[in-house]
Scaffold this motif. Structure first.
Motif, PDB file in Angstrom:
ATOM      1  N   SER A 117      14.864  85.654  68.021  1.00 59.63           N
ATOM      2  CA  SER A 117      14.836  84.582  69.010  1.00 59.63           C
ATOM      3  C   SER A 117      16.228  84.290  69.565  1.00 59.63           C
ATOM      4  N   ALA A 118      16.347  84.374  70.900  1.00 61.30           N
ATOM      5  CA  ALA A 118      17.608  84.006  71.556  1.00 61.30           C
ATOM      6  C   ALA A 118      17.927  82.536  71.288  1.00 61.30           C
ATOM      7  N   TRP A 119      16.872  81.721  71.250  1.00 60.31           N
ATOM      8  CA  TRP A 119      17.072  80.296  70.987  1.00 60.31           C
ATOM      9  C   TRP A 119      17.629  80.072  69.571  1.00 60.31           C
ATOM     10  N   ALA A 120      17.098  80.789  68.584  1.00 61.99           N
ATOM     11  CA  ALA A 120      17.598  80.640  67.207  1.00 61.99           C
ATOM     12  C   ALA A 120      19.080  81.003  67.129  1.00 61.99           C
ATOM     13  N   TYR A 121      19.499  82.019  67.885  1.00 62.45           N
ATOM     14  CA  TYR A 121      20.922  82.397  67.911  1.00 62.45           C
ATOM     15  C   TYR A 121      21.756  81.269  68.514  1.00 62.45           C
ATOM     16  N   ILE A 122      21.322  80.749  69.650  1.00 62.98           N
ATOM     17  CA  ILE A 122      22.076  79.685  70.316  1.00 62.98           C
ATOM     18  C   ILE A 122      22.148  78.437  69.441  1.00 62.98           C
ATOM     19  N   ALA A 123      21.064  78.132  68.745  1.00 63.20           N
ATOM     20  CA  ALA A 123      21.028  76.944  67.868  1.00 63.20           C
ATOM     21  C   ALA A 123      21.691  77.212  66.515  1.00 63.20           C
ATOM     22  N   ASP A 124      22.305  78.393  66.362  1.00 64.82           N
ATOM     23  CA  ASP A 124      22.987  78.798  65.125  1.00 64.82           C
ATOM     24  C   ASP A 124      22.030  78.773  63.930  1.00 64.82           C
ATOM     25  N   GLU A 125      20.800  79.246  64.184  1.00 65.00           N
ATOM     26  CA  GLU A 125      19.787  79.277  63.126  1.00 65.00           C
ATOM     27  C   GLU A 125      19.257  80.697  62.875  1.00 65.00           C
ATOM     28  N   LYS A 126      19.856  81.690  63.510  1.00 65.93           N
ATOM     29  CA  LYS A 126      19.382  83.068  63.375  1.00 65.93           C
ATOM     30  C   LYS A 126      19.485  83.565  61.934  1.00 65.93           C
ATOM     31  N   GLU A 127      20.633  83.352  61.296  1.00 72.50           N
ATOM     32  CA  GLU A 127      20.797  83.794  59.900  1.00 72.50           C
ATOM     33  C   GLU A 127      19.839  83.066  58.973  1.00 72.50           C
TER      34      GLU A 127
END
Length: 198
Positions: free
Chosen positions: A121-131
């Motif tokens: 999710s691009a959104w998870a990356y932007i929200a710093d939640e990807k990891e």
């Protein structure tokens, strides 16, 4: 803001049948997805954020669903409840020990439904939640999976300031990652989300 919450709710209802079930909803505060509960027997909503539960209470009242819900202000692992299904509402990635939470959920209900950010999710990356999402899905996938499906949605923003207000609580990484939107108006950010049934 999520562009089409109704579509996410419909996808959730297509994924799992909540009809006449007692649902233990974890991370339920805010109440964006309460419409799934119309067919449920009862929902025990658990959140450790008092403000989010207050917002949920308001949303339930406005939507005529107050009688269906019991609200509990607590950490999930400190609750003593039982149900037919435990629903993790976009919160498992925020938990320090996702596998421990899944094991606890298995003691509470026969079914476990996880609804959360997808790993791409691009959104998870932007929200710093990807990891965090990668870690929690890594734990989920160690369990026997009955069903797994990923969907695409979009986050829509009028301008940079609206996006900034949404992500500033996520910290400096998020604030750095949204700089490219400073001059943008009326833009979307792709948001992948995944449902799993254990």
């Amino acid at each position: 803001m999520v562009k089409d919450i109704q579509q996410i709710i419909q996808n959730l209802l297509n994924f799992y049948d909540f009809q006449n079930k007692t649902v233990v909803s974890v991370g339920a505060g805010g109440g964006q997805f309460i419409e799934y509960a119309r067919g449920a027997r009862h929902v025990i909503a658990i959140d450790n954020d008092k403000n989010a539960l207050n917002k949920l209470k308001e949303n339930l009242s406005m939507n005529g669903l107050s009688e269906k819900f019991t609200l509990i202000h607590s950490d999930f692992k400190n609750t003593k409840v039982k149900g037919d299904v435990v629903l993790f509402e976009f919160c498992l990635h925020e938990m320090n020990e996702p596998q421990e939470m899944l094991e606890y959920a298995q003691k509470i209900a026969n079914d476990i439904v996880i609804a959360d950010h997808g790993v791409n999710s691009a959104w998870a990356y932007i929200a710093d939640e990807k990891e965090k999402a990668e870690n929690s899905w890594g734990q989920v996938l160690k369990n026997p999976i009955q069903k797994l499906i990923t969907h695409e949605a979009e986050q829509y923003y009028e301008d940079y300031n609206e996006l900034y207000l949404k992500v500033k609580v996520q910290g400096e990484n998020s604030i750095e990652r949204i700089k490219k939107f400073k001059m943008c108006k009326r833009f979307v950010i792709p948001m992948e989300y995944t449902f799993a049934l254990l």
